[in-house]
Design an enzyme around this catalytic site. Structure first.
Site, PDB file in Angstrom:
ATOM      1  N   ARG A 120       0.810  -1.240   0.000  1.00  0.00           N
ATOM      2  CA  ARG A 120       0.000   0.000   0.000  1.00  0.00           C
ATOM      3  C   ARG A 120       0.836   1.281   0.000  1.00  0.00           C
ATOM      4  NH1 ARG A 120      -2.701  -3.300   3.406  1.00  0.00           N
ATOM      5  NH2 ARG A 120      -4.520  -4.262   2.454  1.00  0.00           N
ATOM      6  N   LYS A 142       2.570  11.049 -11.941  1.00  0.00           N
ATOM      7  CA  LYS A 142       1.769  10.072 -12.692  1.00  0.00           C
ATOM      8  C   LYS A 142       2.565   8.786 -12.847  1.00  0.00           C
ATOM      9  CE  LYS A 142      -1.142  12.770 -15.788  1.00  0.00           C
ATOM     10  NZ  LYS A 142      -1.459  12.966 -17.209  1.00  0.00           N
ATOM     11  N   GLU A 184       9.444  17.288 -26.804  1.00  0.00           N
ATOM     12  CA  GLU A 184       8.723  17.682 -25.579  1.00  0.00           C
ATOM     13  C   GLU A 184       9.269  19.017 -25.048  1.00  0.00           C
ATOM     14  OE1 GLU A 184       6.104  16.174 -24.159  1.00  0.00           O
ATOM     15  OE2 GLU A 184       6.131  14.077 -24.802  1.00  0.00           O
ATOM     16  N   LYS A 226       7.353  22.267 -15.747  1.00  0.00           N
ATOM     17  CA  LYS A 226       6.486  21.127 -15.411  1.00  0.00           C
ATOM     18  C   LYS A 226       6.061  21.225 -13.949  1.00  0.00           C
ATOM     19  CE  LYS A 226       4.780  16.803 -15.720  1.00  0.00           C
ATOM     20  NZ  LYS A 226       4.788  15.489 -16.312  1.00  0.00           N
ATOM     21  N   GLU A 236      -4.846  17.134 -12.893  1.00  0.00           N
ATOM     22  CA  GLU A 236      -5.179  17.476 -14.271  1.00  0.00           C
ATOM     23  C   GLU A 236      -6.615  17.926 -14.475  1.00  0.00           C
ATOM     24  OE1 GLU A 236      -3.129  14.919 -17.046  1.00  0.00           O
ATOM     25  OE2 GLU A 236      -4.562  15.459 -18.618  1.00  0.00           O
ATOM     26  N   ARG A 240      -2.981  21.738 -16.023  1.00  0.00           N
ATOM     27  CA  ARG A 240      -2.076  20.649 -16.399  1.00  0.00           C
ATOM     28  C   ARG A 240      -2.385  20.124 -17.796  1.00  0.00           C
ATOM     29  NH1 ARG A 240       0.146  15.727 -12.491  1.00  0.00           N
ATOM     30  NH2 ARG A 240       1.447  14.795 -14.079  1.00  0.00           N
ATOM     31  N   ASN A 244      -0.684  18.552 -22.609  1.00  0.00           N
ATOM     32  CA  ASN A 244      -1.102  17.628 -23.677  1.00  0.00           C
ATOM     33  C   ASN A 244      -1.042  18.263 -25.061  1.00  0.00           C
ATOM     34  OD1 ASN A 244      -1.526  15.480 -21.981  1.00  0.00           O
ATOM     35  ND2 ASN A 244      -3.619  16.102 -21.504  1.00  0.00           N
ATOM     36  N   HIS A 247      -0.510  16.161 -28.110  1.00  0.00           N
ATOM     37  CA  HIS A 247      -0.733  14.774 -27.710  1.00  0.00           C
ATOM     38  C   HIS A 247      -2.054  14.197 -28.209  1.00  0.00           C
ATOM     39  CE1 HIS A 247       2.739  15.582 -25.291  1.00  0.00           C
ATOM     40  NE2 HIS A 247       2.738  14.385 -24.762  1.00  0.00           N
ATOM     41  N   HIS A 251      -1.121  10.795 -29.609  1.00  0.00           N
ATOM     42  CA  HIS A 251      -1.573   9.496 -29.096  1.00  0.00           C
ATOM     43  C   HIS A 251      -2.243   8.669 -30.188  1.00  0.00           C
ATOM     44  CE1 HIS A 251      -1.638  11.117 -24.721  1.00  0.00           C
ATOM     45  NE2 HIS A 251      -0.530  10.453 -24.965  1.00  0.00           N
ATOM     46  N   HIS A 264       7.350   8.238 -28.803  1.00  0.00           N
ATOM     47  CA  HIS A 264       6.307   9.134 -28.307  1.00  0.00           C
ATOM     48  C   HIS A 264       6.551  10.593 -28.728  1.00  0.00           C
ATOM     49  CE1 HIS A 264       3.393  10.921 -25.652  1.00  0.00           C
ATOM     50  NE2 HIS A 264       4.350  11.650 -25.092  1.00  0.00           N
TER      51      HIS A 264
HETATM   52  N1  LIG Z   1       4.415   9.615 -15.966  1.00  0.00           N
HETATM   53  C1  LIG Z   1       4.411  10.624 -16.817  1.00  0.00           C
HETATM   54  O1  LIG Z   1       4.025  11.736 -16.498  1.00  0.00           O
HETATM   55  C2  LIG Z   1       4.927  10.371 -18.204  1.00  0.00           C
HETATM   56  C3  LIG Z   1       5.214  11.463 -19.037  1.00  0.00           C
HETATM   57  C4  LIG Z   1       5.769  11.218 -20.291  1.00  0.00           C
HETATM   58  C5  LIG Z   1       6.001   9.919 -20.701  1.00  0.00           C
HETATM   59  N2  LIG Z   1       5.691   8.872 -19.870  1.00  0.00           N
HETATM   60  C6  LIG Z   1       5.966   7.489 -20.277  1.00  0.00           C
HETATM   61  O2  LIG Z   1       7.355   7.347 -20.442  1.00  0.00           O
HETATM   62  C7  LIG Z   1       7.612   6.325 -21.399  1.00  0.00           C
HETATM   63  C8  LIG Z   1       8.673   6.793 -22.354  1.00  0.00           C
HETATM   64  O3  LIG Z   1       9.810   7.116 -21.621  1.00  0.00           O
HETATM   65  P1  LIG Z   1      11.198   7.540 -22.277  1.00  0.00           P
HETATM   66  O4  LIG Z   1      10.959   8.372 -23.448  1.00  0.00           O
HETATM   67  O5  LIG Z   1      12.013   8.074 -21.167  1.00  0.00           O
HETATM   68  O6  LIG Z   1      11.782   6.204 -22.869  1.00  0.00           O
HETATM   69  P2  LIG Z   1      12.143   4.765 -22.288  1.00  0.00           P
HETATM   70  O7  LIG Z   1      11.967   4.654 -20.826  1.00  0.00           O
HETATM   71  O8  LIG Z   1      11.403   3.835 -23.163  1.00  0.00           O
HETATM   72  O9  LIG Z   1      13.699   4.674 -22.609  1.00  0.00           O
HETATM   73  C9  LIG Z   1      14.138   4.745 -23.935  1.00  0.00           C
HETATM   74  C10 LIG Z   1      15.307   3.801 -24.231  1.00  0.00           C
HETATM   75  O10 LIG Z   1      16.516   4.406 -23.784  1.00  0.00           O
HETATM   76  C11 LIG Z   1      17.227   3.531 -22.920  1.00  0.00           C
HETATM   77  N3  LIG Z   1      17.920   4.408 -21.969  1.00  0.00           N
HETATM   78  C12 LIG Z   1      17.378   5.108 -20.960  1.00  0.00           C
HETATM   79  N4  LIG Z   1      18.301   5.897 -20.390  1.00  0.00           N
HETATM   80  C13 LIG Z   1      19.461   5.686 -21.049  1.00  0.00           C
HETATM   81  C14 LIG Z   1      20.770   6.240 -20.933  1.00  0.00           C
HETATM   82  N5  LIG Z   1      21.050   7.200 -20.048  1.00  0.00           N
HETATM   83  N6  LIG Z   1      21.705   5.777 -21.784  1.00  0.00           N
HETATM   84  C15 LIG Z   1      21.419   4.841 -22.714  1.00  0.00           C
HETATM   85  N7  LIG Z   1      20.197   4.303 -22.892  1.00  0.00           N
HETATM   86  C16 LIG Z   1      19.231   4.727 -22.065  1.00  0.00           C
HETATM   87  C17 LIG Z   1      16.182   2.625 -22.332  1.00  0.00           C
HETATM   88  O11 LIG Z   1      16.729   1.388 -21.945  1.00  0.00           O
HETATM   89  C18 LIG Z   1      15.218   2.470 -23.512  1.00  0.00           C
HETATM   90  O12 LIG Z   1      15.684   1.485 -24.397  1.00  0.00           O
HETATM   91  C19 LIG Z   1       6.286   5.993 -22.041  1.00  0.00           C
HETATM   92  O13 LIG Z   1       5.837   4.773 -21.520  1.00  0.00           O
HETATM   93  C20 LIG Z   1       5.369   7.114 -21.582  1.00  0.00           C
HETATM   94  O14 LIG Z   1       4.028   6.696 -21.449  1.00  0.00           O
HETATM   95  C21 LIG Z   1       5.171   9.089 -18.638  1.00  0.00           C
HETATM   96 ZN   LIG Z   2       4.439  13.433 -23.908  1.00  0.00          ZN
END
Ligand SMILES: NC(=O)c1ccc[n+]([C@@H]2O[C@H](COP(=O)([O-])OP(=O)(O)OC[C@H]3O[C@@H](n4cnc5c(N)ncnc54)[C@H](O)[C@@H]3O)[C@@H](O)[C@H]2O)c1
Ligand SMILES: [Zn+2]
Length: 373
Positions: A120, A142, A184, A226, A236, A240, A244, A247, A251, A264
């Site tokens: 929890r 999030k 972004e 942010k 949101e 917030r 988007n 997006h 999406h 993305h």
């Molecule tokens: N929670 C939120 O508010 C929020 C906001 C935006 C995106 N997201 C989510 O985040 C995800 C995308 O995240 P992302 O763009 O960070 O990509 P990711 O986590 O998919 O990482 C991208 C790739 O880079 C590699 N990698 C990461 N750091 C590295 C480094 N320092 N050196 C070498 N390789 C590295 C990872 O292993 C992966 O293969 C999506 O699932 C999306 O839905 C969440």
């Molecule tokens: Zn985004």
């Protein structure tokens, strides 16, 4: 060191950003809570790139237990959540555990959801290692995973205790992933920071080279943006939603191509150009400003082309998204660089028209960067 405090109903938390931060072992030894309660959650790939730094941060092998998970988007599932929880049980993690998520958005979202639900709720620290994670996903609380029916459909708002961002870790990021984060960054300029947008127009080449000075200015600037937005609207309900921008279509593009064609940020790149066109067509945005948005997005790099037979598929994905979000599909439309407004209805006909013209609106995009991710 840049320090931003994020306001949260569950307790405010600091975001620290500095080049070399993770090498500052003595500082981190205190910041990262008790060594015997630490569980580092990362992925094999991230860990290969970041281990030397993190080992310094954690004070050697005894400084934490390490759990590696698959961080492909396809593994951002409840099954991975279950696996991770079971490994925590077997490792003896109790209510006083601290999960330290070292990775991109996938690691952060999964580890965050586990932190929210394991026993929890246990403490969470984010150490974002991608540009997307540093400027976006590690801040705001999030967390969540995907279902086969759609992305991020199961999750929780669960703020971390601390976010530690070191722009130096971005050096090992694959080029396409890095550029995906830059889209972004462009978004922050359009939605609320004209000065950032102008900086990007002037200095994009340096940022593309990952110039330390440029990155060290841009990353904290986006973090502050942010933090400001989510601090005033954690769940949101209002402001917030500006995050988007790009997006709504982004999406849909990801979904219509089975999450395989676009990263993305790349989908958001197309989405921002489309939203600027919608705003221009609605008379909200001056044509010159729409052009500046398009030009900056284009300069970030090659975007994968839109899918064949695109309009119908993309519009269908938007309708499905609308249904999944209980009938709400909002467009974030720029009024000028640095200011946006939210519209709940934009005519499907207009969106279809813009989709048809999109490849001509962005004429210089080569076919590069396509294929499976
Ligand atoms: N929670 C939120 O508010 C929020 C906001 C935006 C995106 N997201 C989510 O985040 C995800 C995308 O995240 P992302 O763009 O960070 O990509 P990711 O986590 O998919 O990482 C991208 C790739 O880079 C590699 N990698 C990461 N750091 C590295 C480094 N320092 N050196 C070498 N390789 C590295 C990872 O292993 C992966 O293969 C999506 O699932 C999306 O839905 C969440
Ligand atoms: Zn985004």
């Amino acid at each position: 060191m840049k320090r931003v405090i994020v306001q949260s109903a569950a307790g405010d938390y600091p975001v620290l950003c500095a080049r070399g931060l993770l090498r500052n072992g003595r500082f981190l030894a205190r910041a990262l809570f008790e060594p015997e309660r630490r569980y580092v959650i990362s992925s094999p790939r991230v860990w290969r790139a970041c281990r030397p730094r993190m080992a310094a941060a954690l004070g050697g092998a005894a400084g934490a237990r390490l759990i590696l998970l698959d961080d492909r988007e396809a593994a951002k599932t409840l099954r991975t959540v279950e696996r991770l929880c079971r490994r925590l049980v077997r490792a003896g993690a109790g209510r006083d555990a601290v999960l330290i998520a070292v990775g991109g958005g996938v690691v952060g979202d999964v580890a965050g959801f586990v932190a929210a639900s394991y026993l929890r709720g246990v403490r969470l620290v984010h150490v974002p290692t991608t540009l997307v994670a540093q400027v976006d996903s590690a801040i705001g609380g999030k967390t969540g995973v995907n279902l086969r029916e759609g992305k991020n459909l199961v999750g929780a708002f669960y703020p971390p205790k601390l976010v530690l961002a070191d722009p130096a870790v971005l050096a090992s990021l694959p080029d396409r992933q890095y550029r995906s984060g830059l889209y972004e960054v462009v978004k922050y300029g359009v939605i609320g920071d004209a000065e950032l947008f102008e900086y990007l127009e002037r200095r994009l080449d340096r940022l593309l080279r990952r110039d330390a000075k440029a990155l060290d200015w841009v990353v904290p600037r986006c973090m502050r943006a942010k933090a400001r937005v989510v601090g005033g609207d954690e769940r949101e309900a209002g402001p917030r939603q500006a995050l988007n921008f790009g997006h709504t279509l982004g999406h849909a593009l990801e979904a219509a191509t089975g999450y395989r064609r676009f990263l993305h940020g790349e989908a958001v790149g197309w989405g921002m150009v489309a939203a600027a066109e919608v705003a221009r067509a609605e008379g909200l945005l001056a044509p010159a400003a729409a052009r500046r948005i398009r030009d900056l997005v284009t300069r970030v790099g090659p975007l994968p082309s839109l899918p064949e037979g695109r309009e119908a598929r993309i519009l269908a994905a938007m309708r499905a998204d609308k249904k999944a979000r209980a009938g709400e599909l909002r467009w974030v439309l720029p009024r000028r660089i640095g200011r946006v407004e939210i519209r709940s209805e934009v005519s499907e006909r207009l969106v279809g028209e813009i989709l048809t013209r999109l490849p001509e609106i962005v004429p210089r995009l080569p076919a590069g960067g396509q294929g499976r991710i």
